[in-house]
Design a protein around this motif. Structure first.
Motif, PDB file in Angstrom:
ATOM      1  N   VAL A  70       0.851  -1.097   0.034  1.00  0.00           N
ATOM      2  CA  VAL A  70       0.011   0.030   0.035  1.00  0.00           C
ATOM      3  C   VAL A  70       1.060   1.374   0.043  1.00  0.00           C
ATOM      4  O   VAL A  70       1.982   1.303   0.950  1.00  0.00           O
ATOM      5  CB  VAL A  70      -0.937   0.051   1.092  1.00  0.00           C
ATOM      6  N   PRO A  71       0.433   2.209  -0.912  1.00  0.00           N
ATOM      7  CA  PRO A  71       1.343   3.495  -0.919  1.00  0.00           C
ATOM      8  C   PRO A  71       1.473   4.292   0.483  1.00  0.00           C
ATOM      9  O   PRO A  71       2.453   4.801   0.859  1.00  0.00           O
ATOM     10  CB  PRO A  71       0.992   4.156  -2.115  1.00  0.00           C
ATOM     11  N   ASP A  72      -0.049   4.293   0.789  1.00  0.00           N
ATOM     12  CA  ASP A  72      -0.066   5.195   2.209  1.00  0.00           C
ATOM     13  C   ASP A  72      -1.325   4.558   2.872  1.00  0.00           C
ATOM     14  O   ASP A  72      -2.379   4.827   2.671  1.00  0.00           O
ATOM     15  CB  ASP A  72      -0.522   6.730   1.671  1.00  0.00           C
ATOM     16  N   VAL A  73      -0.936   4.090   3.904  1.00  0.00           N
ATOM     17  CA  VAL A  73      -1.936   2.989   4.808  1.00  0.00           C
ATOM     18  C   VAL A  73      -3.063   4.374   5.413  1.00  0.00           C
ATOM     19  O   VAL A  73      -3.850   3.888   5.978  1.00  0.00           O
ATOM     20  CB  VAL A  73      -1.233   2.264   5.779  1.00  0.00           C
ATOM     21  N   ILE A  97       0.359  -9.987   4.909  1.00  0.00           N
ATOM     22  CA  ILE A  97       1.255  -8.906   5.672  1.00  0.00           C
ATOM     23  C   ILE A  97       1.022  -7.928   4.820  1.00  0.00           C
ATOM     24  O   ILE A  97       1.187  -7.600   3.454  1.00  0.00           O
ATOM     25  CB  ILE A  97       2.469  -9.606   5.065  1.00  0.00           C
ATOM     26  N   LEU A  98       0.663  -6.807   5.301  1.00  0.00           N
ATOM     27  CA  LEU A  98       0.545  -5.327   5.048  1.00  0.00           C
ATOM     28  C   LEU A  98       1.654  -4.723   5.223  1.00  0.00           C
ATOM     29  O   LEU A  98       2.140  -4.452   6.264  1.00  0.00           O
ATOM     30  CB  LEU A  98      -0.671  -4.697   5.717  1.00  0.00           C
ATOM     31  N   THR A  99       2.097  -4.082   3.890  1.00  0.00           N
ATOM     32  CA  THR A  99       3.324  -3.038   4.001  1.00  0.00           C
ATOM     33  C   THR A  99       3.088  -1.718   3.376  1.00  0.00           C
ATOM     34  O   THR A  99       2.265  -1.594   2.383  1.00  0.00           O
ATOM     35  CB  THR A  99       4.379  -3.807   3.102  1.00  0.00           C
ATOM     36  N   ASN A 100       3.811  -0.738   3.838  1.00  0.00           N
ATOM     37  CA  ASN A 100       3.502   0.520   3.399  1.00  0.00           C
ATOM     38  C   ASN A 100       4.528   0.971   2.644  1.00  0.00           C
ATOM     39  O   ASN A 100       5.866   0.950   3.288  1.00  0.00           O
ATOM     40  CB  ASN A 100       3.436   1.329   4.870  1.00  0.00           C
ATOM     41  N   SER A 101       4.394   1.773   1.385  1.00  0.00           N
ATOM     42  CA  SER A 101       5.668   1.846   0.578  1.00  0.00           C
ATOM     43  C   SER A 101       5.944   3.235   0.615  1.00  0.00           C
ATOM     44  O   SER A 101       6.942   3.791  -0.113  1.00  0.00           O
ATOM     45  CB  SER A 101       5.628   1.110  -0.628  1.00  0.00           C
ATOM     46  N   ASP A 102       5.166   4.173   1.333  1.00  0.00           N
ATOM     47  CA  ASP A 102       5.316   5.555   1.215  1.00  0.00           C
ATOM     48  C   ASP A 102       5.248   6.311  -0.267  1.00  0.00           C
ATOM     49  O   ASP A 102       6.144   7.138  -0.325  1.00  0.00           O
ATOM     50  CB  ASP A 102       6.717   6.061   2.022  1.00  0.00           C
ATOM     51  N   SER A 103       4.747   5.367  -1.113  1.00  0.00           N
ATOM     52  CA  SER A 103       4.803   5.986  -2.394  1.00  0.00           C
ATOM     53  C   SER A 103       6.244   6.467  -3.076  1.00  0.00           C
ATOM     54  O   SER A 103       6.585   7.325  -3.816  1.00  0.00           O
ATOM     55  CB  SER A 103       3.738   7.170  -2.642  1.00  0.00           C
ATOM     56  N   ASN A 104       7.195   5.650  -2.443  1.00  0.00           N
ATOM     57  CA  ASN A 104       8.642   5.800  -2.629  1.00  0.00           C
ATOM     58  C   ASN A 104       8.997   4.767  -3.540  1.00  0.00           C
ATOM     59  O   ASN A 104       9.177   3.449  -3.225  1.00  0.00           O
ATOM     60  CB  ASN A 104       9.509   5.767  -1.189  1.00  0.00           C
ATOM     61  N   LYS A 107      11.726   2.272  -1.967  1.00  0.00           N
ATOM     62  CA  LYS A 107      11.012   1.459  -0.964  1.00  0.00           C
ATOM     63  C   LYS A 107      10.084   0.502  -1.448  1.00  0.00           C
ATOM     64  O   LYS A 107      10.006  -0.438  -0.580  1.00  0.00           O
ATOM     65  CB  LYS A 107      10.348   2.433   0.158  1.00  0.00           C
ATOM     66  N   GLU A 108       9.428   0.762  -2.545  1.00  0.00           N
ATOM     67  CA  GLU A 108       8.665  -0.174  -3.063  1.00  0.00           C
ATOM     68  C   GLU A 108       9.213  -1.453  -3.557  1.00  0.00           C
ATOM     69  O   GLU A 108       8.786  -2.604  -3.211  1.00  0.00           O
ATOM     70  CB  GLU A 108       7.733   0.346  -4.236  1.00  0.00           C
ATOM     71  N   MET A 126      -0.921  -1.980  -4.611  1.00  0.00           N
ATOM     72  CA  MET A 126      -1.919  -0.812  -4.744  1.00  0.00           C
ATOM     73  C   MET A 126      -1.120   0.478  -5.003  1.00  0.00           C
ATOM     74  O   MET A 126      -1.649   1.580  -4.555  1.00  0.00           O
ATOM     75  CB  MET A 126      -2.694  -0.759  -3.345  1.00  0.00           C
ATOM     76  N   GLY A 127       0.102   0.276  -5.432  1.00  0.00           N
ATOM     77  CA  GLY A 127       0.646   1.776  -5.840  1.00  0.00           C
ATOM     78  C   GLY A 127       0.107   2.417  -6.769  1.00  0.00           C
ATOM     79  O   GLY A 127      -0.627   1.903  -7.819  1.00  0.00           O
ATOM     80  N   ASN A 128       0.512   3.666  -7.258  1.00  0.00           N
ATOM     81  CA  ASN A 128      -0.041   4.612  -8.186  1.00  0.00           C
ATOM     82  C   ASN A 128       0.884   4.339  -9.265  1.00  0.00           C
ATOM     83  O   ASN A 128       0.027   4.985 -10.290  1.00  0.00           O
ATOM     84  CB  ASN A 128      -0.133   5.963  -7.671  1.00  0.00           C
ATOM     85  N   GLU A 129       1.939   4.126  -9.355  1.00  0.00           N
ATOM     86  CA  GLU A 129       2.787   3.821 -10.519  1.00  0.00           C
ATOM     87  C   GLU A 129       3.720   2.656 -10.283  1.00  0.00           C
ATOM     88  O   GLU A 129       4.059   2.166  -9.271  1.00  0.00           O
ATOM     89  CB  GLU A 129       3.581   5.232 -10.751  1.00  0.00           C
ATOM     90  N   ILE A 130       4.010   2.338 -11.507  1.00  0.00           N
ATOM     91  CA  ILE A 130       4.995   0.983 -11.522  1.00  0.00           C
ATOM     92  C   ILE A 130       6.126   1.553 -12.239  1.00  0.00           C
ATOM     93  O   ILE A 130       6.273   1.875 -13.478  1.00  0.00           O
ATOM     94  CB  ILE A 130       4.564  -0.082 -12.495  1.00  0.00           C
ATOM     95  N   ASN A 131       7.105   1.998 -11.459  1.00  0.00           N
ATOM     96  CA  ASN A 131       8.519   2.293 -12.041  1.00  0.00           C
ATOM     97  C   ASN A 131       9.440   1.285 -12.873  1.00  0.00           C
ATOM     98  O   ASN A 131       8.894   0.055 -12.499  1.00  0.00           O
ATOM     99  CB  ASN A 131       9.375   2.888 -11.035  1.00  0.00           C
ATOM    100  N   ASP A 132      10.329   1.457 -13.632  1.00  0.00           N
ATOM    101  CA  ASP A 132      11.087   0.355 -14.402  1.00  0.00           C
ATOM    102  C   ASP A 132      11.711  -0.649 -13.596  1.00  0.00           C
ATOM    103  O   ASP A 132      11.553  -1.623 -13.736  1.00  0.00           O
ATOM    104  CB  ASP A 132      11.986   0.909 -15.338  1.00  0.00           C
ATOM    105  N   LYS A 133      12.130  -0.108 -12.419  1.00  0.00           N
ATOM    106  CA  LYS A 133      12.743  -0.950 -11.385  1.00  0.00           C
ATOM    107  C   LYS A 133      11.813  -1.972 -10.818  1.00  0.00           C
ATOM    108  O   LYS A 133      12.085  -3.260 -10.837  1.00  0.00           O
ATOM    109  CB  LYS A 133      13.440  -0.194 -10.410  1.00  0.00           C
TER     110      LYS A 133
END
Length: 333
Positions: A70-73, A97-104, A107-108, A126-133
Motif C-alpha cells: 500500500v502506498p499510504d496506509v 502481510i500489509l506493507t506501507n511503501s510511502d509512494s517511494n 522503498k517499493e 496498490m501503488g499509483n505507478e509502476i516504475n521500471d525497477k
C-alpha cells in the motif's frame, strides 16, 4: 518450558504420541481417533504450542500468506481497499502481510523483495505507478501479482479498477454543462499513469467534446496531500477557474477549505468534484460530490482473482473493470 522453543516434538512427547499424529491433528486430518485428538489438543493448549506457519508452508510449499503493498496506509482510499482484501483473504484462510511503501520507488522495490523473501504465495499491489525497477522485479518473480485500484499500461498483470477515463470525462462534462468553461484539473503526480495517461485523457476528451481548447495552465500537478490543497486557492483564481476536477479526496478537502478561508463560496463561486468517494466526502462541509467506486469490492475482487492465480485456476478476464457512479452532493451546483 520457554514458549518460544516449544516444538511439535515437545507436544508429541507430552501426549505420548508420534509427531505424525500431532501433525495430523494440527492439519485437521480426519484419520485420528477422537480420544487421541482430544489428548493432543489438550497438550497443545497447555503448552500454548503454535504451529510454525513458515515451517508448515515449507512442507506444503505454501505459506498461505499474501503480501499487500500500500502506498499510504493512512489514506482512506487505500484503507477501504485493504478491508475488502482482508475479508476475502480470511474467507480463504490466507494471512495478510500489509506493507506501507510511502509512494517511494526505492522503498517499493525493497518492500517487494522483503515480501518475496518471506515466501508469500501472492502479492496485491496498490501503488499509483509502476516504475521500471519495480517492473523488472515483477517480471523476475514467479509469484502471482494482482493490482488493486492500480493501472498497468503494459497490460501484463491482472488488475481490478474502474474506467478512470470514462469517469473523469463524465464528471468534467457535467461541470461544463453547468456553464463552467474554465475547469481546472488538479491531480497527483502526472508521471503516475493513473493520472497522466488515464484521468488526464478523460479531462481532455470532455473539453474536446464541448469544443473547449485545452489549456495547460488549468492543470495543477500536486503531491496529492491535504496541505497542498489548502494552498491552491490563489493559483486557481489567477487562471480564472470556476470549478475543479480533483483526483484525491484529501486534496479536494484541502482545496475546499482553502476556498472557504478566502471567502470563496463553494459551490456558488467555485464547484469541486472529487474522485474516490471515501468517508471524507461526507465528513466535510459542504459535503463533496464525487465519482464513486466500489472500493471494498475492488479489494475483494482483487483478492479473489489472486486466489485463482495462486491455485492455477482459469481466469476469464485479467482486466476487471467494476462499475463507477457519480454522487451529487453539496460541493457542486
Amino acid at each position: 518450558m520457554d514458549k518460544q522453543t516449544i516444538t511439535i516434538y515437545d507436544v508429541a512427547r507430552e501426549a505420548s504420541v508420534s509427531m505424525a499424529t500431532v501433525s495430523r491433528v494440527v492439519n485437521g486430518n480426519a484419520n485420528v481417533k477422537p480420544a487421541t485428538r482430544k489428548k493432543v489438543l489438550d497438550v497443545i493448549e497447555k503448552l500454548d504450542y503454535r504451529p510454525n506457519a513458515v515451517a508448515r508452508g515449507l512442507a506444503s510449499k505454501k505459506t498461505t500468506t499474501v503480501g499487500v503493498i500500500v502506498p499510504d496506509v493512512t489514506n482512506m482510499y487505500f484503507a477501504s481497499l485493504a478491508r475488502g482484501i482482508d475479508d476475502v483473504a480470511t474467507m480463504y484462510k490466507y494471512n495478510i502481510i500489509l506493507t506501507n511503501s510511502d509512494s517511494n520507488n526505492e522503498k517499493e522495490v525493497k518492500v517487494l523483495n522483503t515480501l518475496l523473501s518471506k515466501q508469500v504465495d501472492g502479492i496485491i499491489f496498490m501503488g499509483n505507478e509502476i516504475n521500471d525497477k519495480l517492473r523488472e522485479e515483477f517480471k523476475r518473480t514467479k509469484t502471482p501479482i494482482v493490482f488493486a485500484g492500480s493501472v498497468d499500461e503494459e497490460d501484463l498483470y491482472a488488475r481490478v479498477n474502474i474506467d478512470y477515463v470514462a469517469a473523469v470525462q463524465e464528471e468534467v462534462k457535467n461541470l461544463i454543462d453547468r456553464g463552467n468553461r474554465r475547469v481546472a484539473f488538479v491531480c497527483g503526480p502526472l508521471e503516475q499513469a493513473i493520472n497522466g495517461k488515464f484521468r488526464l485523457k478523460g479531462y481532455k476528451q470532455a473539453l474536446k467534446s464541448a469544443g473547449i481548447p485545452y489549456d495547460e495552465k488549468l492543470v495543477f500537478e500536486t503531491d496529492d496531500t491535504y496541505k497542498t490543497g489548502t494552498l491552491l486557492q490563489p493559483a486557481l483564481m489567477a487562471v480564472n477557474a470556476t470549478a475543479a476536477m480533483v483526483t484525491d479526496d484529501e486534496l479536494a478537502a484541502g482545496i475546499m477549505n482553502g476556498m472557504s478561508d478566502a471567502d470563496v463560496k463553494v459551490p456558488d463561486d467555485f464547484e469541486i468534484i472529487t474522485s474516490n468517494d471515501t468517508k471524507l466526502t461526507e465528513m466535510v462541509r459542504p459535503k463533496m460530490s464525487s465519482i464513486t467506486q466500489p472500493l471494498y469490492d475492488i479489494g475483494a475482487v482483487a483478492m479473489r482473482l489472486l486466489t485463482k492465480l495462486m491455485h492455477n485456476e482459469p481466469v476469464d478476464e485479467k482486466n476487471v473493470l467494476l462499475p463507477y457512479g457519480l454522487m451529487k452532493r453539496e460541493s457542486t451546483k
